[in-house]
Design a protein around this motif. Structure first.
Motif, short mmCIF file in Angstrom:
data_model
loop_
_atom_site.label_atom_id
_atom_site.label_comp_id
_atom_site.label_asym_id
_atom_site.label_seq_id
_atom_site.Cartn_x
_atom_site.Cartn_y
_atom_site.Cartn_z
N LYS A 92 0.77 -1.25 0.03
CA LYS A 92 -0.06 -0.14 -0.03
C LYS A 92 0.83 1.11 0.20
O LYS A 92 0.51 2.32 -0.78
N ARG A 93 1.72 1.21 0.81
CA ARG A 93 2.80 2.36 0.92
C ARG A 93 3.46 2.67 -0.49
O ARG A 93 3.59 3.92 -1.04
N CYS A 94 3.77 1.39 -1.42
CA CYS A 94 4.34 1.60 -2.52
C CYS A 94 3.41 2.03 -3.52
O CYS A 94 3.56 3.02 -4.29
N ASN A 151 0.87 4.40 -2.84
CA ASN A 151 0.78 5.76 -2.45
C ASN A 151 1.79 6.47 -2.66
O ASN A 151 1.50 7.72 -3.14
N TYR A 152 3.03 6.03 -2.37
CA TYR A 152 4.13 6.82 -2.29
C TYR A 152 5.39 6.31 -3.28
O TYR A 152 6.42 7.00 -3.19
N GLY A 153 5.24 5.42 -4.07
CA GLY A 153 6.22 4.96 -4.70
C GLY A 153 6.19 5.45 -6.16
O GLY A 153 6.20 6.29 -6.31
N ASN A 154 6.95 4.39 -6.92
CA ASN A 154 7.03 4.98 -8.34
C ASN A 154 6.14 4.43 -9.39
O ASN A 154 6.10 4.86 -10.68
N ASP A 155 4.86 4.28 -8.96
CA ASP A 155 3.78 3.94 -9.68
C ASP A 155 3.86 2.70 -10.53
O ASP A 155 3.06 2.54 -11.49
#
Length: 100
Positions: free
Chosen positions: A77-79, A81-85
């Motif tokens: 979930k963190r990826c 929301n805040y990752g590289n898509d």
């Protein structure tokens, strides 16, 4: 990106090898030789968790259906929301291919 710490000739070679595979059967053969069953299963599980999160499933439902831990679900979930898509890119492409 965290993976930048690993960037180099060896990792480039791995990614180029994956990109050279022509179909799902070649992927099965390559990953069978490359990784343990647990490693492959873990990667597949994370992608499924990402798909389910995007579709709005609850942590409980995801945990029940995939066997993923809440820690894994939270990391995915963190990826998202805040990752590289990258999960979004890959899942969108897989979906587009299914439609074709």
């Amino acid at each position: 990106m965290q993976i930048d710490k690993l960037r180099g000739k060896t990792l480039d070679q791995l990614f180029e090898a994956i990109l050279s595979l022509k179909n799902v059967e070649e992927c099965y053969e390559f990953f069978d030789d490359l990784a343990t069953m647990n490693e492959v299963q873990s990667l597949a599980q994370r992608l499924e968790v990402a798909r389910m999160l995007r579709e709005g499933f609850t942590y409980h439902k995801i945990e029940t259906e995939t066997g993923a831990s809440t820690a894994t679900i939270s990391r995915v979930k963190r990826c998202l929301n805040y990752g590289n898509d990258a999960y979004t890119l890959a899942l969108d492409r897989v979906q587009e291919k299914k439609i074709e």
